[in-house]
Structure formats: C-alpha cells, structure tokens
Design a protein around this motif. Structure first.
Motif, PDB file in Angstrom:
ATOM      1  N   ASN A  53       0.767  -1.192  -0.014  1.00  0.00           N
ATOM      2  CA  ASN A  53       0.058  -0.069  -0.127  1.00  0.00           C
ATOM      3  C   ASN A  53       0.923   1.217   0.091  1.00  0.00           C
ATOM      4  O   ASN A  53       1.703   1.420   0.834  1.00  0.00           O
ATOM      5  CB  ASN A  53      -0.913   0.249   1.170  1.00  0.00           C
ATOM      6  N   GLU A  54       0.713   1.993  -0.899  1.00  0.00           N
ATOM      7  CA  GLU A  54       1.212   3.269  -1.058  1.00  0.00           C
ATOM      8  C   GLU A  54       2.995   3.591  -0.896  1.00  0.00           C
ATOM      9  O   GLU A  54       3.246   4.190  -0.130  1.00  0.00           O
ATOM     10  CB  GLU A  54       0.459   4.376  -0.102  1.00  0.00           C
ATOM     11  N   ASN A  67      -5.162   5.450  -4.771  1.00  0.00           N
ATOM     12  CA  ASN A  67      -5.648   6.223  -3.499  1.00  0.00           C
ATOM     13  C   ASN A  67      -5.496   7.647  -3.773  1.00  0.00           C
ATOM     14  O   ASN A  67      -4.454   8.288  -4.090  1.00  0.00           O
ATOM     15  CB  ASN A  67      -4.851   5.830  -2.377  1.00  0.00           C
ATOM     16  N   GLU A 120      -9.100   3.861  -2.476  1.00  0.00           N
ATOM     17  CA  GLU A 120      -9.290   5.168  -1.475  1.00  0.00           C
ATOM     18  C   GLU A 120      -9.768   6.478  -2.166  1.00  0.00           C
ATOM     19  O   GLU A 120      -9.038   7.143  -2.822  1.00  0.00           O
ATOM     20  CB  GLU A 120      -7.874   5.317  -0.571  1.00  0.00           C
ATOM     21  N   ARG A 154      -5.857  13.755  13.452  1.00  0.00           N
ATOM     22  CA  ARG A 154      -6.664  12.971  14.007  1.00  0.00           C
ATOM     23  C   ARG A 154      -7.306  13.166  15.270  1.00  0.00           C
ATOM     24  O   ARG A 154      -6.873  13.567  16.113  1.00  0.00           O
ATOM     25  CB  ARG A 154      -6.101  11.527  14.160  1.00  0.00           C
ATOM     26  N   ASN A 177      -9.109   7.972  12.776  1.00  0.00           N
ATOM     27  CA  ASN A 177      -9.352   8.270  11.416  1.00  0.00           C
ATOM     28  C   ASN A 177     -11.103   8.319  11.493  1.00  0.00           C
ATOM     29  O   ASN A 177     -11.558   7.335  11.706  1.00  0.00           O
ATOM     30  CB  ASN A 177      -8.670   7.261  10.630  1.00  0.00           C
TER      31      ASN A 177
HETATM   32  C1  GCB Z   1      -3.948   6.493   2.782  1.00  0.00           C
HETATM   33  C2  GCB Z   1      -3.678   5.434   3.506  1.00  0.00           C
HETATM   34  C3  GCB Z   1      -4.478   5.096   4.598  1.00  0.00           C
HETATM   35  C4  GCB Z   1      -4.782   6.323   5.448  1.00  0.00           C
HETATM   36  C5  GCB Z   1      -5.688   7.289   4.715  1.00  0.00           C
HETATM   37  C6  GCB Z   1      -6.196   8.298   5.168  1.00  0.00           C
HETATM   38  O1  GCB Z   1      -3.522   7.100   2.049  1.00  0.00           O
HETATM   39  O2  GCB Z   1      -3.476   4.292   2.666  1.00  0.00           O
HETATM   40  O3  GCB Z   1      -4.141   4.018   5.710  1.00  0.00           O
HETATM   41  O4  GCB Z   1      -5.851   6.108   6.412  1.00  0.00           O
HETATM   42  O5  GCB Z   1      -4.635   7.496   3.632  1.00  0.00           O
HETATM   43  O6  GCB Z   1      -7.254   8.623   5.581  1.00  0.00           O
HETATM   44  O7  GCB Z   1      -5.278   9.270   5.279  1.00  0.00           O
END
Ligand code: GCB
Length: 599
Positions: free
Chosen positions: A413-414, A468, A508, A566, A570
């Motif tokens: 991921n990323e 994403n 995403e 945060r 999240n």
């Molecule tokens: C992303 C990540 C994810 C985060 C999201 C965010 O790109 O892959 O793990 O939670 O952004 O909400 O910032």
C-alpha cells in the motif's frame, strides 16, 4: 517445525480445540524474561482475554502505549488417546512476532503479526496431562518489519512506536489459538484452480500429504450429491453443467479429500470451494468472463475494547451493513484479515483484494507523523525488508489461495514508486511471486497521490491499478473542491491519452467526518461535506470507462496513533466505529443499489 496450515476442523479424524479465553499476561519492559526463565511459567500476572489486543483494556497510558516484549501463558490438556497423533498449536495471529515455549521448551518463532503459524508439539507435550504454553510477543516496528515504522525511546526510558501508517499498532494474540490433532498420515495442504469449458468446469487439484498412501478427491454439490471424483494427488475433476460462484450469488461445492489405505480411511479433509475464474482483459475485470464493477470499501479489523482482536460479532454486523448498502467487494487494507472473514465472503459472494501488511514503504509516510524526506528503497534496510516481504506474500498466498472470494493480491500500500531505486525492488518482488498462486490471480498494489502516470516508475508491474486519491481532503479542500475535481479529471485524461489498457480501481478516497456534525452549506468534517466529496468522485468515475471500481476509504471509523491530524482516530468511515450510518451511507446505498454489476 511448521505443521500444516490448513484451516482447523473437527471430523472423524481431526480435532480442533480452541484455547481462547483468559490467559495470564505480563509486560517485560527490560526484555529479561528468558534470563529469569519466564518460559517455564509467569509470576505476578494479569488476566488477558484471547483473542484481543491488550491496549484498550488498560486505564494507564503507559500500558496502552506499551512497546516491547510481553508474555502470555495458559495450560492445556492433551488427551492420552492422542499419543499417536500429530499434535500442534496453531496461532492464527500474534502481533507482530512471537516465540512459543511448551513446558519450557522453545518450539517455534514467527515474524509477522497477521498470518498464522503452527508448531509441531509431538516432542514437547505430555499425553494425558496438563501442559503449559508460554508465548513471548514483541510489538516493535522497524524499517525491516511489515508494517514499517520506527521504535524510539523517550527520555523517561519508555519505548514508543512511530508507525509509518495510519492505524493503531494494536498488539497481542489478536486471533484464536488452536490445539490440533491430526492422524499420523494426513493431508498437509491442497490447491484448486478452475477452467471453464462450455457449460462444464474443470477443477484442477493438487493435494500434499506427509505419507505414501493414495489420495482420493470428490466434489459434492449443495444438495449433497456427488458430482465428480478422482484418485491421485493431482488431477482434474470435470463438473458437468457447473454451478458457478458468482458475485453476491455464491455457490459452494464441497471438496472432500481422503487418504486411503486399501479400504481403510486414514484422513479426511472437507472444505467448501467456489468455482469461478478471474481475468483482467484490457480495462475489464472479468468474473466468469463477465465484467464486474467493484463497489465497496477499504476496511480495518478494529472495534471497541479488543482493538484488532478478531471480533466475530463486529464482522457479522459489517457483512450485514455491506449487503445493506449494496457493496460487492472490499480490500483487506492493510493486512490479511482473520480467516473467518474470507469464509464469510466466500459464502456471501463478496470479492476481496487481499493485501499483505506492506504498508509504510515510503519516507513520506513517516512525515505524516513528523517528517523525513528521502528515498525509501535506498535505505540500508532494504534487503532485510525484502526477505520479510517475500516471506509474508508467500504465507498469504499459501493461506488464502483456495478462497473464491479472493480475486487479486495487493502486494503493497502506497510504496515509494517515483525514485529510481524503487524499480529493482518492484522487479524483484514481482519476479519472485510469479506462479506462486495456482489460480494466477492478478497482482497489484495501491498507488498514492504522488504516483501518477507521469511520475511513477513501476507502472509496468501491476495487472490492475489501485489509486488512492484525496482531492477534497488533503488538498483542494472545502470551497476549493471544484479545483480538486478538475485536477482529478486532468489526471484521468492523461491516463486516457496514454491509452491505458488496464483497469483502474479507486481503492481510497473520502473525507474525515464527525458523526452528528451538520452544517448548511457544508463545511469540512460535516456529514454534508462527506456526501459532497464522494459525489464529486462519483461524477469523475462515471466519466471514464476504464475506471472499474470504487472502494471508499473507509468502511468504518477506526483508531490511529494520536496526532494533530486525527480526532480520536480516522473518521473517514461511512459508518461510525460502532457501525451506525453517517449520512453518506444512505447516498451510497442508493447509488450502489442502482448501479448494474457490469457498470
Ligand atoms: C492513505 C492510507 C490509509 C490512510 C488514509 C487516510 O492513503 O493508505 O491507510 O488511513 O490515507 O485517511 O489518510
């Protein structure tokens, strides 16, 4: 020695006793447990539920945030009649690394907090008696671990993790522990792959055992009628007029594998399998040769009290909500989930993009929490990281290869994909994983906003693109969102002009939203703004035929490390952490229920 990792079952030959419940628990901040023989038994312990993450039970911050070694212990009885069986202990997940002692003897160590391991106990247990298992776990992060992060020591001597990822570092025995007994000669593993031939299907199978006797394989339909059979460790079963497993319309045959010694059965293993084929053709994702548009979520295993401890009740609720809202898929962001999740998806006809915990492979991910700016794949940690990464991809495919629900592997991921040093890393990972999956499912990874058709150097590797994207939230936010939409269209136009020939799935997108916050006209964090932001994305998705799916971030609100970005985690959930809908849920239900399957 690692024993068979087949999903544990009870039948005439096999026993699976779950050791879940209250275990003894103790922190080991000085890492002195072995020196003081804690492996023989723990003193001055707390009680700790298994499965669970220990963190959120505690009322003191030092305990919730605890980083380092910690220990678990319980007793288990091994029946006398198991003396000639293969006895083992299976840990469905110990986060992030564990060493297991039985009656004081070390029997296995395992790295990786989201995949199972199974230790052979034959030499270590007493039959007809109680035995003691003691497990040392460690939850530190480094640049060679999956997921990646740093572990720092504060001036007061306490350790703390700095994750390069956006989910809380929940730790412990997060999934069940099983005491397993198998016949001396038993099925170790099997795989299936499918071909369609007109109305028929051919199930190609491969069975691994630890003995010499014959294997027989048979397939039964949902009414219990036998539809095909064969003998031999490998072969093909022709299923006439096969009933295929389809999206949200699952059909499961039962595969029965037996080991036979003339007329005597030595072992039997039965599992449900769904016959379906997955292909990527041009910009289409095809299930059983029919195009599908993915509607769904990135998710987390995350709930109140037990953190990432597997919670069957939360999982049940999640599936009911996913069905209610009209979803057909999800990504196991950002790590493999409990095996029960895949079994539920198999039964419900959900499509899964199955992800390894390869998250944080980027120094900018560290900057999210305080800032570093260099190329990740130049680091001196890369060789060790790659060893861990490949090991976990192999373990994941080994574990999940037979699930009909799994349609693709997400290998990262990323990650950093814009520096030259990313290229050899990607090549090595993609080369080393060719042919690991008997079904040859598509392999992919999620591209961050830095990784576009012009900047990314590794776009040749994935079979489909996962994007994403966060216009409307991390940039071009609020009243500027119209610029965000235009920029996203510009990006999609570029892909189009370059003649994109693979599907794009938006893996995403979304906006943090405080449930109950309303404002007209909208303001960021309000429920109204979340709807407007997603509507903006939907307008773009509907304008490009090569966009073949939308998996919104996130299914539900989830816990993260604390920080100025945060507010108690999240909040991009379509549902709250307690799994109640925000306004967006009703909008999505309408959109997704109206979209045809092959949109
Ligand atoms: C992303 C990540 C994810 C985060 C999201 C965010 O790109 O892959 O793990 O939670 O952004 O909400 O910032």
């Amino acid at each position: 020695m690692t024993a068979s990792l087949l999903y544990p079952v009870n039948n005439g030959f096999r026993r699976d006793i779950k050791l879940d419940g209250l275990w003894k628990f103790k922190f080991d901040p000085k890492s002195e447990g072995e020196e003081f023989n804690w492996q023989d038994g723990l003193k001055d312990t707390l009680d700790m539920p298994v499965p669970s993450s220990f963190n959120d039970f505690f009322t003191k911050k030092d305990e919730r945030e605890y980083t380092g070694d910690f220990w678990y212990e319980t007793d288990f009885f091994v029946p006398e009649e198991w003396e000639n069986r293969r006895v083992s202990l299976r840990f469905d997940a110990a986060t992030h690394r564990a060493t297991v002692y039985v009656n004081g003897n070390k029997i296995i160590s395992h790295e990786g907090g989201f995949l199972p391991f199974n230790a052979d106990l034959k030499q270590a247990v007493s039959f007809g008696k109680n035995n003691k298992v003691v497990v040392k776990i460690n939850n530190e992060l480094s640049r060679t671990t999956l997921p990646c992060g740093d572990t720092v020591t504060l001036k007061n001597g306490k350790k703390m993790v700095r994750p390069f990822f956006d989910f809380y570092n929940y730790s412990g025995l997060n999934r069940s522990v099983h005491l397993i007994a198998l016949p001396d000669e038993s099925v170790e593993d099997y795989s299936v792959a499918y071909e369609l031939d007109g109305e028929d299907a051919i199930v190609r199978y491969n069975v691994m055992t630890n003995g010499i006797h014959d294997v027989s394989v048979a397939l039964y339909d949902e009414d219990g009628a036998k539809v095909a059979g064969a003998t031999g460790r490998a072969g093909g079963l022709r299923v006439k007029k096969a009933h295929l497993w389809n999206v949200l319309d699952a059909y499961l045959y039962q595969l029965r594998i037996e080991i036979v010694d003339n007329d005597k059965l030595l072992d039997a293993y039965h599992e449900e399998i769904g016959i379906r084929v997955v292909e990527i053709k041009g910009t289409e994702i095809l299930i059983n040769q029919k195009p599908v548009y993915l509607k769904g979520f990135g998710r987390h295993e995350d709930s109140d009290f037990a953190g990432r401890g597997f919670n069957l009740n939360a999982e049940k609720r999640d599936f009911e909500l996913m069905k209610w809202i009209g979803a057909n898929s999800f990504r196991t962001s950002h790590y493999p989930y409990d095996e029960a999740v895949y079994r539920m998806a198999d039964r419900e006809g959900f499509l899964i993009i199955d992800e390894v915990p390869a998250v944080g492979f980027k120094m900018a991910a560290a900057s999210f929490l305080g800032g570093l700016n260099q190329s990740f794949f130049d680091g001196e940690w890369i060789n060790d990281l790659q060893v861990n990464h490949l090991a976990q991809i192999k373990e994941l495919i080994r574990r999940d290869k037979n699930h009909a629900s799994v349609i693709a592997w997400s290998l990262m991921n990323e990650p950093d994909t814009v520096t030259d040093s990313s290229v050899p890393y990607f090549k090595a990972v993609f080369d080393a994983t060719v042919g690991l999956d008997p079904q040859n499912r598509p392999r992919t990874f999620a591209l961050s906003e830095d990784d576009t058709i012009t900047t990314s150097k590794v776009l040749e590797f994935p079979d489909l693109y996962l994007l994403n994207r966060y216009p409307g939230w991390y940039h071009t936010w609020g009243y500027e969102i119209s610029d965000g939409e235009q920029n996203l269209r510009d990006e999609m136009d570029q892909w189009k002009e370059e003649g994109i020939n693979k599907p794009i799935v938006f893996s995403e997108f979304g906006a943090d939203t405080e449930p109950g916050l309303h404002k007209l006209p909208s303001i960021m964090w309000s429920e109204e703004y979340q709807v407007e932001c997603v509507q903006m994305f939907n307008r773009v998705f509907d304008s490009y035929e090569f966009i073949k799916g939308e998996q919104i971030w996130n299914f539900a609100d989830f816990q993260t490390v604390e920080g100025n970005m945060r507010v108690n985690g999240n909040k991009k959930g379509v549902f709250t952490r307690q799994r109640q809908p925000k306004a967006l849920a009703f909008y999505l239900k309408k959109r997704w229920s109206d979209l045809p399957l092959d949109y």
